[in-house]
Design a protein around this motif. Structure first.
Motif, PDB file in Angstrom:
ATOM      1  N   GLN A  19     -36.567   5.812 -34.215  1.00  0.00           N
ATOM      2  CA  GLN A  19     -36.045   5.517 -35.543  1.00  0.00           C
ATOM      3  C   GLN A  19     -37.050   5.913 -36.626  1.00  0.00           C
ATOM      4  OE1 GLN A  19     -32.921   4.542 -36.315  1.00  0.00           O
ATOM      5  NE2 GLN A  19     -32.518   4.753 -34.148  1.00  0.00           N
ATOM      6  N   LEU A  21     -39.273   8.336 -36.369  1.00  0.00           N
ATOM      7  CA  LEU A  21     -39.221   9.794 -36.395  1.00  0.00           C
ATOM      8  C   LEU A  21     -37.990  10.272 -37.164  1.00  0.00           C
ATOM      9  CD1 LEU A  21     -40.422  12.482 -35.451  1.00  0.00           C
ATOM     10  CD2 LEU A  21     -39.027  12.261 -33.389  1.00  0.00           C
ATOM     11  N   ARG A  22     -36.867   9.620 -36.941  1.00  0.00           N
ATOM     12  CA  ARG A  22     -35.635   9.968 -37.650  1.00  0.00           C
ATOM     13  C   ARG A  22     -35.812   9.787 -39.157  1.00  0.00           C
ATOM     14  NH1 ARG A  22     -31.455   5.866 -37.777  1.00  0.00           N
ATOM     15  NH2 ARG A  22     -30.138   6.585 -39.440  1.00  0.00           N
ATOM     16  N   LEU A  24     -38.662   9.838 -40.885  1.00  0.00           N
ATOM     17  CA  LEU A  24     -39.597  10.835 -41.392  1.00  0.00           C
ATOM     18  C   LEU A  24     -38.954  12.214 -41.513  1.00  0.00           C
ATOM     19  CD1 LEU A  24     -42.850   9.781 -39.513  1.00  0.00           C
ATOM     20  CD2 LEU A  24     -42.254   9.382 -41.915  1.00  0.00           C
ATOM     21  N   VAL A  25     -38.107  12.571 -40.569  1.00  0.00           N
ATOM     22  CA  VAL A  25     -37.403  13.852 -40.639  1.00  0.00           C
ATOM     23  C   VAL A  25     -36.462  13.877 -41.842  1.00  0.00           C
ATOM     24  CG1 VAL A  25     -35.669  15.280 -39.478  1.00  0.00           C
ATOM     25  CG2 VAL A  25     -37.625  14.406 -38.205  1.00  0.00           C
ATOM     26  N   ILE A  26     -35.749  12.797 -42.062  1.00  0.00           N
ATOM     27  CA  ILE A  26     -34.847  12.719 -43.205  1.00  0.00           C
ATOM     28  C   ILE A  26     -35.631  12.841 -44.506  1.00  0.00           C
ATOM     29  CG2 ILE A  26     -33.318  11.172 -44.485  1.00  0.00           C
ATOM     30  CD1 ILE A  26     -32.324  10.168 -41.734  1.00  0.00           C
ATOM     31  N   ALA A  28     -38.441  14.300 -44.974  1.00  0.00           N
ATOM     32  CA  ALA A  28     -39.004  15.638 -45.100  1.00  0.00           C
ATOM     33  C   ALA A  28     -37.939  16.662 -45.477  1.00  0.00           C
ATOM     34  CB  ALA A  28     -39.677  16.043 -43.784  1.00  0.00           C
ATOM     35  N   ILE A  29     -36.737  16.501 -44.959  1.00  0.00           N
ATOM     36  CA  ILE A  29     -35.678  17.480 -45.187  1.00  0.00           C
ATOM     37  C   ILE A  29     -34.952  17.257 -46.505  1.00  0.00           C
ATOM     38  CG2 ILE A  29     -33.423  18.226 -44.317  1.00  0.00           C
ATOM     39  CD1 ILE A  29     -34.532  18.009 -41.532  1.00  0.00           C
TER      40      ILE A  29
END
Length: 42
Positions: A19, A21-22, A24-26, A28-29
């Motif tokens: 969660q 990681l999810r 952080l990806v959101i 970043a994107i």
């Protein structure tokens, strides 16, 4: 999500890591997506 994982007997550490990681990806994107959408609307 963590509460559901703990209640179902899943590995709470793994669920929390996924969660995070999810999230952080959101984060970043999202700026890249906003820039792309701004260019596409011009």
């Amino acid at each position: 999500m963590l509460a559901i994982a703990a209640d179902s007997g899943a590995d709470a550490t793994y669920v929390m890591a996924v969660q995070l990681l999810r999230l952080l990806v959101i984060l970043a994107i999202l700026p890249l997506l906003a820039r792309w959408l701004r260019r596409a609307s011009d």
